[in-house]
Design a protein around this motif. Structure first.
Motif, PDB file in Angstrom:
ATOM      1  N   ALA A  28       1.017  -1.752  -0.050  1.00 51.10           N
ATOM      2  CA  ALA A  28      -0.480   0.051  -0.041  1.00 51.10           C
ATOM      3  C   ALA A  28       0.779   1.686   0.548  1.00 51.10           C
ATOM      4  O   ALA A  28       0.323   2.451  -0.546  1.00 51.10           O
ATOM      5  CB  ALA A  28      -0.629   0.210   1.516  1.00 51.10           C
ATOM      6  N   SER A  29       2.213   0.801   0.508  1.00 49.79           N
ATOM      7  CA  SER A  29       2.848   2.170   0.232  1.00 49.79           C
ATOM      8  C   SER A  29       3.531   2.718  -0.941  1.00 49.79           C
ATOM      9  O   SER A  29       3.540   3.963  -1.013  1.00 49.79           O
ATOM     10  CB  SER A  29       4.022   2.043   1.191  1.00 49.79           C
ATOM     11  N   LYS A  30       3.286   2.098  -1.956  1.00 50.22           N
ATOM     12  CA  LYS A  30       3.451   2.132  -3.427  1.00 50.22           C
ATOM     13  C   LYS A  30       2.345   2.710  -3.721  1.00 50.22           C
ATOM     14  O   LYS A  30       2.300   2.575  -5.018  1.00 50.22           O
ATOM     15  CB  LYS A  30       4.533   0.651  -3.331  1.00 50.22           C
ATOM     16  N   VAL A  31       1.026   1.690  -3.653  1.00 51.23           N
ATOM     17  CA  VAL A  31       0.182   1.019  -5.038  1.00 51.23           C
ATOM     18  C   VAL A  31      -0.963   2.512  -3.750  1.00 51.23           C
ATOM     19  O   VAL A  31      -1.029   2.426  -2.540  1.00 51.23           O
ATOM     20  CB  VAL A  31      -0.198   0.153  -4.117  1.00 51.23           C
ATOM     21  N   ALA A  32      -1.364   3.214  -4.991  1.00 52.91           N
ATOM     22  CA  ALA A  32      -2.974   3.758  -4.637  1.00 52.91           C
ATOM     23  C   ALA A  32      -3.849   3.060  -4.825  1.00 52.91           C
ATOM     24  O   ALA A  32      -4.450   2.606  -6.474  1.00 52.91           O
ATOM     25  CB  ALA A  32      -3.130   5.859  -4.824  1.00 52.91           C
ATOM     26  N   TYR A  33      -4.668   2.852  -3.807  1.00 52.08           N
ATOM     27  CA  TYR A  33      -5.810   1.861  -4.585  1.00 52.08           C
ATOM     28  C   TYR A  33      -7.585   2.475  -4.547  1.00 52.08           C
ATOM     29  O   TYR A  33      -7.824   2.932  -3.285  1.00 52.08           O
ATOM     30  CB  TYR A  33      -6.236   0.332  -3.909  1.00 52.08           C
ATOM     31  N   LEU A  34      -8.133   1.975  -5.461  1.00 50.72           N
ATOM     32  CA  LEU A  34      -9.494   2.722  -5.201  1.00 50.72           C
ATOM     33  C   LEU A  34     -10.656   1.896  -4.737  1.00 50.72           C
ATOM     34  O   LEU A  34     -10.107   0.682  -6.225  1.00 50.72           O
ATOM     35  CB  LEU A  34      -9.503   3.676  -6.271  1.00 50.72           C
ATOM     36  N   SER A  35     -11.352   1.443  -4.311  1.00 52.80           N
ATOM     37  CA  SER A  35     -12.053   0.664  -4.335  1.00 52.80           C
ATOM     38  C   SER A  35     -13.465   1.064  -4.969  1.00 52.80           C
ATOM     39  O   SER A  35     -13.823   1.863  -4.958  1.00 52.80           O
ATOM     40  CB  SER A  35     -13.151   0.519  -2.502  1.00 52.80           C
ATOM     41  N   GLU A  36     -14.264   0.075  -5.246  1.00 49.81           N
ATOM     42  CA  GLU A  36     -15.661   0.098  -5.782  1.00 49.81           C
ATOM     43  C   GLU A  36     -16.582   0.660  -4.969  1.00 49.81           C
ATOM     44  O   GLU A  36     -17.540   0.791  -5.353  1.00 49.81           O
ATOM     45  CB  GLU A  36     -15.294  -1.006  -6.968  1.00 49.81           C
ATOM     46  N   LEU A  37     -16.075   0.263  -3.238  1.00 49.29           N
ATOM     47  CA  LEU A  37     -17.365   0.016  -2.337  1.00 49.29           C
ATOM     48  C   LEU A  37     -17.183   2.069  -2.288  1.00 49.29           C
ATOM     49  O   LEU A  37     -16.076   2.506  -2.443  1.00 49.29           O
ATOM     50  CB  LEU A  37     -16.702  -0.322  -1.392  1.00 49.29           C
ATOM     51  N   ASP A  38     -18.309   2.318  -0.924  1.00 52.58           N
ATOM     52  CA  ASP A  38     -18.405   3.750  -0.550  1.00 52.58           C
ATOM     53  C   ASP A  38     -18.418   3.247   0.800  1.00 52.58           C
ATOM     54  O   ASP A  38     -19.910   3.345   1.029  1.00 52.58           O
ATOM     55  CB  ASP A  38     -19.486   3.992  -1.117  1.00 52.58           C
ATOM     56  N   ALA A  39     -17.309   3.070   1.443  1.00 49.03           N
ATOM     57  CA  ALA A  39     -17.289   3.237   2.736  1.00 49.03           C
ATOM     58  C   ALA A  39     -16.415   4.053   3.557  1.00 49.03           C
ATOM     59  O   ALA A  39     -15.432   4.762   2.933  1.00 49.03           O
ATOM     60  CB  ALA A  39     -16.474   1.656   2.886  1.00 49.03           C
ATOM     61  N   TYR A  40     -16.996   5.248   5.068  1.00 47.38           N
ATOM     62  CA  TYR A  40     -16.612   6.351   5.048  1.00 47.38           C
ATOM     63  C   TYR A  40     -17.169   7.115   6.246  1.00 47.38           C
ATOM     64  O   TYR A  40     -18.460   6.337   6.724  1.00 47.38           O
ATOM     65  CB  TYR A  40     -16.886   7.588   3.651  1.00 47.38           C
ATOM     66  N   PHE A  72      -0.823   8.326   4.447  1.00 48.96           N
ATOM     67  CA  PHE A  72       0.517   7.881   3.183  1.00 48.96           C
ATOM     68  C   PHE A  72       1.412   8.945   3.626  1.00 48.96           C
ATOM     69  O   PHE A  72       0.942  10.396   2.608  1.00 48.96           O
ATOM     70  CB  PHE A  72      -0.057   7.662   2.230  1.00 48.96           C
ATOM     71  N   ARG A  73       3.080   8.840   3.101  1.00 50.41           N
ATOM     72  CA  ARG A  73       4.312   9.767   3.458  1.00 50.41           C
ATOM     73  C   ARG A  73       3.660  10.368   1.601  1.00 50.41           C
ATOM     74  O   ARG A  73       4.592  11.518   1.344  1.00 50.41           O
ATOM     75  CB  ARG A  73       4.921   8.994   3.084  1.00 50.41           C
ATOM     76  N   ASP A  74       3.137   9.847   0.683  1.00 52.51           N
ATOM     77  CA  ASP A  74       3.400  10.547  -0.536  1.00 52.51           C
ATOM     78  C   ASP A  74       1.852  11.358  -0.730  1.00 52.51           C
ATOM     79  O   ASP A  74       1.714  11.672  -1.868  1.00 52.51           O
ATOM     80  CB  ASP A  74       3.541   9.372  -1.809  1.00 52.51           C
ATOM     81  N   PHE A  75       1.139  11.593   0.271  1.00 53.83           N
ATOM     82  CA  PHE A  75       0.178  12.280  -0.086  1.00 53.83           C
ATOM     83  C   PHE A  75       0.355  13.701  -0.768  1.00 53.83           C
ATOM     84  O   PHE A  75       1.569  14.379   0.022  1.00 53.83           O
ATOM     85  CB  PHE A  75      -0.626  12.230   0.700  1.00 53.83           C
ATOM     86  N   ASN A  76      -0.155  14.124  -1.749  1.00 53.09           N
ATOM     87  CA  ASN A  76      -0.167  16.172  -2.121  1.00 53.09           C
ATOM     88  C   ASN A  76      -0.932  16.418  -1.485  1.00 53.09           C
ATOM     89  O   ASN A  76      -2.234  16.522  -2.309  1.00 53.09           O
ATOM     90  CB  ASN A  76       0.604  15.267  -3.668  1.00 53.09           C
ATOM     91  N   ARG A  77      -1.091  17.096  -1.270  1.00 53.85           N
ATOM     92  CA  ARG A  77      -1.968  17.993   0.006  1.00 53.85           C
ATOM     93  C   ARG A  77      -2.027  19.369  -1.058  1.00 53.85           C
ATOM     94  O   ARG A  77      -3.372  19.845  -1.461  1.00 53.85           O
ATOM     95  CB  ARG A  77      -1.422  18.825   1.206  1.00 53.85           C
ATOM     96  N   GLU A  78      -0.968  19.813  -1.736  1.00 51.64           N
ATOM     97  CA  GLU A  78      -1.295  20.396  -2.925  1.00 51.64           C
ATOM     98  C   GLU A  78      -2.145  20.040  -4.578  1.00 51.64           C
ATOM     99  O   GLU A  78      -2.823  21.304  -4.628  1.00 51.64           O
ATOM    100  CB  GLU A  78       0.269  20.949  -3.686  1.00 51.64           C
ATOM    101  N   LYS A  79      -1.630  19.056  -4.583  1.00 56.48           N
ATOM    102  CA  LYS A  79      -2.057  18.333  -5.665  1.00 56.48           C
ATOM    103  C   LYS A  79      -4.165  18.666  -5.137  1.00 56.48           C
ATOM    104  O   LYS A  79      -5.301  18.390  -6.120  1.00 56.48           O
ATOM    105  CB  LYS A  79      -1.916  17.205  -5.766  1.00 56.48           C
ATOM    106  N   ALA A  80      -4.562  17.153  -3.611  1.00 55.60           N
ATOM    107  CA  ALA A  80      -5.309  17.276  -3.178  1.00 55.60           C
ATOM    108  C   ALA A  80      -6.502  18.505  -3.398  1.00 55.60           C
ATOM    109  O   ALA A  80      -7.761  19.124  -3.901  1.00 55.60           O
ATOM    110  CB  ALA A  80      -5.444  16.919  -2.158  1.00 55.60           C
ATOM    111  N   GLN A  81      -5.516  19.720  -2.692  1.00 60.55           N
ATOM    112  CA  GLN A  81      -6.489  20.927  -2.896  1.00 60.55           C
ATOM    113  C   GLN A  81      -6.921  21.670  -4.004  1.00 60.55           C
ATOM    114  O   GLN A  81      -8.433  21.691  -4.477  1.00 60.55           O
ATOM    115  CB  GLN A  81      -6.178  22.129  -2.709  1.00 60.55           C
ATOM    116  N   GLU A  82      -5.742  21.476  -5.326  1.00 59.87           N
ATOM    117  CA  GLU A  82      -5.885  21.466  -6.980  1.00 59.87           C
ATOM    118  C   GLU A  82      -6.965  21.175  -7.484  1.00 59.87           C
ATOM    119  O   GLU A  82      -8.528  21.419  -7.844  1.00 59.87           O
ATOM    120  CB  GLU A  82      -5.023  21.156  -7.500  1.00 59.87           C
ATOM    121  N   MET A  83      -7.744  19.132  -6.347  1.00 64.00           N
ATOM    122  CA  MET A  83      -8.591  18.506  -7.716  1.00 64.00           C
ATOM    123  C   MET A  83      -9.498  18.292  -6.913  1.00 64.00           C
ATOM    124  O   MET A  83     -10.788  19.092  -7.527  1.00 64.00           O
ATOM    125  CB  MET A  83      -7.769  17.242  -7.294  1.00 64.00           C
ATOM    126  N   LEU A  84     -10.155  19.625  -5.724  1.00 63.18           N
ATOM    127  CA  LEU A  84     -10.660  19.312  -5.121  1.00 63.18           C
ATOM    128  C   LEU A  84     -11.861  20.483  -5.779  1.00 63.18           C
ATOM    129  O   LEU A  84     -13.298  20.606  -5.768  1.00 63.18           O
ATOM    130  CB  LEU A  84     -10.720  19.717  -3.841  1.00 63.18           C
TER     131      LEU A  84
END
Lengths: 126, 232
Positions: B70-82, B99-111
């Protein structure tokens, strides 16, 4: 969306090259002008950025665009190449027109007469 | 980059994957296509380290896949759990803490790109907007491998279109290796560099999408239909 702009049973990079060439010929992209970035074009047409890169390098091979390192891809300022591109597009459209008219059973005389008539009628209306 | 070696997976007497071998080079977007129950999701989960093969092995970037991949792989589940009390922003913070590779700037941009307000609670979002949040959480990671299970499933056409555009905008096809399972082949095929067709847990074929169009004069949908109609 993708489904509207491309025939997905033919290579997309070539159809995209045709679309970009169309823009150049119509003057939407001018001589020497910078093309949108690979990413921008990919988003606009809804295709993979690798496809756009392939389109741009294909157009570069034909001399229609030039890539300047670190600056992007530009429409060539070589007018002879652009004239040739325009001529090629003309041939392409004529071929398609003739093929379709033939498929409907029209003779060469029918086609030229039909064209002549249409152009005259259109000229008188404008 | 991703190498699957003779992987089989059985659930009791049911075979989900049968002797699957695949080698994917780094970079590019691969579509994993097949009918319901063909093994698409199982294969994707196997790559994500969420399903352990009964036989065979999977390697990503030279590492044998376990749950720790999981540290190298970003996985998007088909389930909707939150968590229903979480806001969009809370969810982003949670993901960033995991996740250490999480890019906050990119997250803001995507939101912003998806018109999502970070202060809104997840439970009050429409299904379409929750689908968008999941995309943001996954693609905000600068992970070398991204696996997405049915990212368009159950969403309306407008949401699907905006998700397709966000994939094009935010995936780095040179640096990231992406695999997407989908039923919506027609909407996604222009995104794929290559496709893998799977049926009954077996790989039918792997092909470059532009080669399919160029050499066979087929769309990916037609190509898959052709493979599916052959006797196996």
């Amino acid at each position: 969306m993708v489904a509207d702009s491309f025939d997905t049973s033919k290579p997309i990079y070539r159809q995209l090259a045709d679309q970009m060439s169309w823009r150049i010929i119509r003057g939407e992209l001018k001589t020497g002008e910078k093309l949108p970035s690979v990413r921008e074009t990919a988003v606009e047409f809804g295709v993979n950025p690798n496809t756009v890169s392939r389109t741009y390098s294909e157009m570069e091979r034909d001399g229609v665009v030039e890539t300047k390192r670190g600056q992007g891809t530009f429409v060539t300022d070589n007018q002879a190449v652009l004239d040739e591109l325009r001529e090629r597009m003309k041939q392409l459209h004529i071929e398609q027109f003739v093929r379709e008219m033939e498929a409907m059973g029209f003779s060469a005389e029918d086609m030229t007469a039909g064209l002549q008539q249409y152009i005259e009628k259109r000229g008188s209306m404008q | 980059m991703i190498s699957v070696n003779q992987v089989s997976k059985r659930y009791g007497t049911k075979t989900a994957l049968q002797d699957v071998s695949i080698d994917l080079p780094p970079g590019g977007i691969t579509g994993l296509v097949g009918e319901n129950g063909s093994g698409k999701s199982t294969l994707l989960k196997t790559l994500a380290g969420l399903v352990r093969p009964s036989r065979g092995s999977v390697q990503i970037d030279g590492t044998r896949v376990t749950r720790r991949i999981a540290s190298k792989v970003a996985y998007l589940s088909e389930l909707d759990a939150y968590y229903s009390f979480y806001t969009v922003g809370d969810m982003v913070n949670f993901q960033a803490s995991q996740f250490r590779d999480f890019n906050r700037e990119k997250a803001q941009e995507m939101l912003a790109f998806m018109n999502l307000d970070p202060s809104v609670k997840l439970k009050t979002l429409s299904k379409g907007n929750r689908g968008r949040v999941k995309i943001v959480l996954t693609l905000s990671r600068d992970a070398p491998v991204i696996l997405m299970d049915e990212p368009l499933s159950g969403l309306d056409p407008m949401v699907r279109e905006s998700i397709v555009k966000s994939l094009i905008s935010f995936i780095d096809v040179d640096k990231q290796t992406v695999i997407i399972t989908t039923h919506e082949i027609k909407e996604m095929e222009a995104l794929f560099d290559r496709v893998i067709a799977i049926k009954g847990g077996r790989i039918l074929d792997v092909a470059d999408t532009e080669d399919i169009r160029d050499r066979q004069g087929l769309s990916v949908v037609e190509w898959m239909t052709q493979h599916y109609s052959l006797p196996s």
